[in-house]
Scaffold this motif. Sequence first.
Motif, PDB file in Angstrom:
ATOM      1  N   ASN A 100     -43.089  36.543 107.761  1.00  0.00           N
ATOM      2  CA  ASN A 100     -42.438  36.872 106.483  1.00  0.00           C
ATOM      3  C   ASN A 100     -41.888  35.632 105.767  1.00  0.00           C
ATOM      4  O   ASN A 100     -40.965  35.735 104.953  1.00  0.00           O
ATOM      5  CB  ASN A 100     -41.309  37.887 106.683  1.00  0.00           C
TER       6      ASN A 100
ATOM      7  N   SER B  64     -33.165  46.046 105.463  1.00  0.00           N
ATOM      8  CA  SER B  64     -33.592  46.604 106.736  1.00  0.00           C
ATOM      9  C   SER B  64     -32.399  46.728 107.667  1.00  0.00           C
ATOM     10  O   SER B  64     -31.361  46.088 107.465  1.00  0.00           O
ATOM     11  CB  SER B  64     -34.629  45.662 107.349  1.00  0.00           C
ATOM     12  N   LEU B  65     -32.573  47.557 108.694  1.00  0.00           N
ATOM     13  CA  LEU B  65     -31.611  47.547 109.785  1.00  0.00           C
ATOM     14  C   LEU B  65     -31.826  46.276 110.594  1.00  0.00           C
ATOM     15  O   LEU B  65     -32.948  45.799 110.737  1.00  0.00           O
ATOM     16  CB  LEU B  65     -31.823  48.752 110.695  1.00  0.00           C
ATOM     17  N   ASN B  67     -31.977  44.160 114.193  1.00  0.00           N
ATOM     18  CA  ASN B  67     -32.554  44.518 115.497  1.00  0.00           C
ATOM     19  C   ASN B  67     -31.541  45.256 116.363  1.00  0.00           C
ATOM     20  O   ASN B  67     -31.896  46.165 117.117  1.00  0.00           O
ATOM     21  CB  ASN B  67     -33.023  43.254 116.221  1.00  0.00           C
ATOM     22  N   SER B  70     -31.467  48.940 115.282  1.00  0.00           N
ATOM     23  CA  SER B  70     -32.714  49.636 115.633  1.00  0.00           C
ATOM     24  C   SER B  70     -32.739  49.980 117.118  1.00  0.00           C
ATOM     25  O   SER B  70     -33.110  51.094 117.510  1.00  0.00           O
ATOM     26  CB  SER B  70     -33.915  48.753 115.286  1.00  0.00           C
ATOM     27  N   ASP B  99     -33.041  38.122 107.891  1.00  0.00           N
ATOM     28  CA  ASP B  99     -34.012  39.055 108.462  1.00  0.00           C
ATOM     29  C   ASP B  99     -33.328  39.820 109.592  1.00  0.00           C
ATOM     30  O   ASP B  99     -32.108  39.682 109.795  1.00  0.00           O
ATOM     31  CB  ASP B  99     -35.305  38.333 108.898  1.00  0.00           C
ATOM     32  N   ASP B 100     -34.111  40.611 110.320  1.00  0.00           N
ATOM     33  CA  ASP B 100     -33.518  41.529 111.297  1.00  0.00           C
ATOM     34  C   ASP B 100     -32.831  40.829 112.464  1.00  0.00           C
ATOM     35  O   ASP B 100     -32.135  41.470 113.257  1.00  0.00           O
ATOM     36  CB  ASP B 100     -34.601  42.472 111.845  1.00  0.00           C
ATOM     37  N   ALA B 178     -27.222  45.542 109.367  1.00  0.00           N
ATOM     38  CA  ALA B 178     -28.180  45.803 108.295  1.00  0.00           C
ATOM     39  C   ALA B 178     -28.035  44.707 107.247  1.00  0.00           C
ATOM     40  O   ALA B 178     -27.007  44.029 107.186  1.00  0.00           O
ATOM     41  CB  ALA B 178     -27.933  47.171 107.659  1.00  0.00           C
ATOM     42  N   THR B 180     -29.609  43.346 103.074  1.00  0.00           N
ATOM     43  CA  THR B 180     -30.387  43.620 101.870  1.00  0.00           C
ATOM     44  C   THR B 180     -30.340  42.408 100.959  1.00  0.00           C
ATOM     45  O   THR B 180     -29.437  41.570 101.075  1.00  0.00           O
ATOM     46  CB  THR B 180     -29.850  44.850 101.125  1.00  0.00           C
TER      47      THR B 180
END
Lengths: 128, 205
Positions: A100, B64-65, B67, B70, B99-100, B178, B180
Amino acid sequence: VSDEYEGRLATDGNGNLLAQDGDRAGEPVAYDEDNDNFVFIGWDEPSHNQRYHKQNAEIVITQDQDPDAPGYAGTADDPIHPAFFSVQEDDPHYDPEAENNTRLRNLPDSISPRVSSHTHQHKIKAGE
Amino acid sequence: MDFDVSPGGVILPQTKLIVPGVWKPTRVGAEMVWHDLPKEAKKLFDRFFKAPTLKEKIVMMAGSLGNFSSKAYLDMLYGNTAATAVTTHNLHLYTSALDDTFTGATAGKANYTSYAVLQLTNNTTIFAAGSGTTTYTKTWPSDAAKTWATSTGGATPSITYLGDLDGNLGTSADHGLAWTDVTATTINNGDTPQLAIGAVTASLN
């Protein structure tokens, strides 16, 4: 007893800046511009935000579903907010080789608590 | 096929009522009779065909959530491992992508003078019940706008991401819940970053 506070900071969402460390954790503090430090204040005194607020800066989440709603990112072919579709090359975490195109930089735990949300964050020079 | 037995011992196929569902016009069906339809009926069909689905009506946010979240949800669903709810959400503003994998030690947090994490108590006043079945959606803050600390100078960061952590140690021990991306917003001296009521939408299909 000094009224100066040094340590981690937090906000409660209602304009109060709060101490996070030490015996007086949870008490309100405010920036003292004359001395470039933070001092404890009473709950009945003007809060940090009341002392320095000039205008709001709205934090708006991006979205691609409703052109009439706030934060509309446009389309991939005609983006309004390109970062919605992909990490941009001028982003410090951009890496064309990574998944990504994102590779996060993580600071050592010995340093990261003072870099942000801390009374001394603005005194740390770039690269430290 | 199921069977019934009559009083005389005869085996009979079981009869079942076929209950039709709600009648819905198809595009082909409507086109076949389009010229014969009165104007009002055409308007009604148009509205039906052009109406967005529930999913399309929901404003989907980028993000995203983490890691950590999740794993907690999947372990709860499969394995009966209770997920411990956080008592406080710690919302940070970032000047670089997330990112996650992000944690409290991830670089890029805002650092203007007086910047501090926004802490929101994890209750149903601030995070009220959501809505929807196919896609369940929660919108928050529910009760009032929430502000970060007013800038008193120093850096003038361009905020591009928002991250939610489970702690405020400022180290890798804080887990990313999380994240965004947000519209780029520069924070100048005297500015108070703010989340309006309902500024954040989180949804799961």
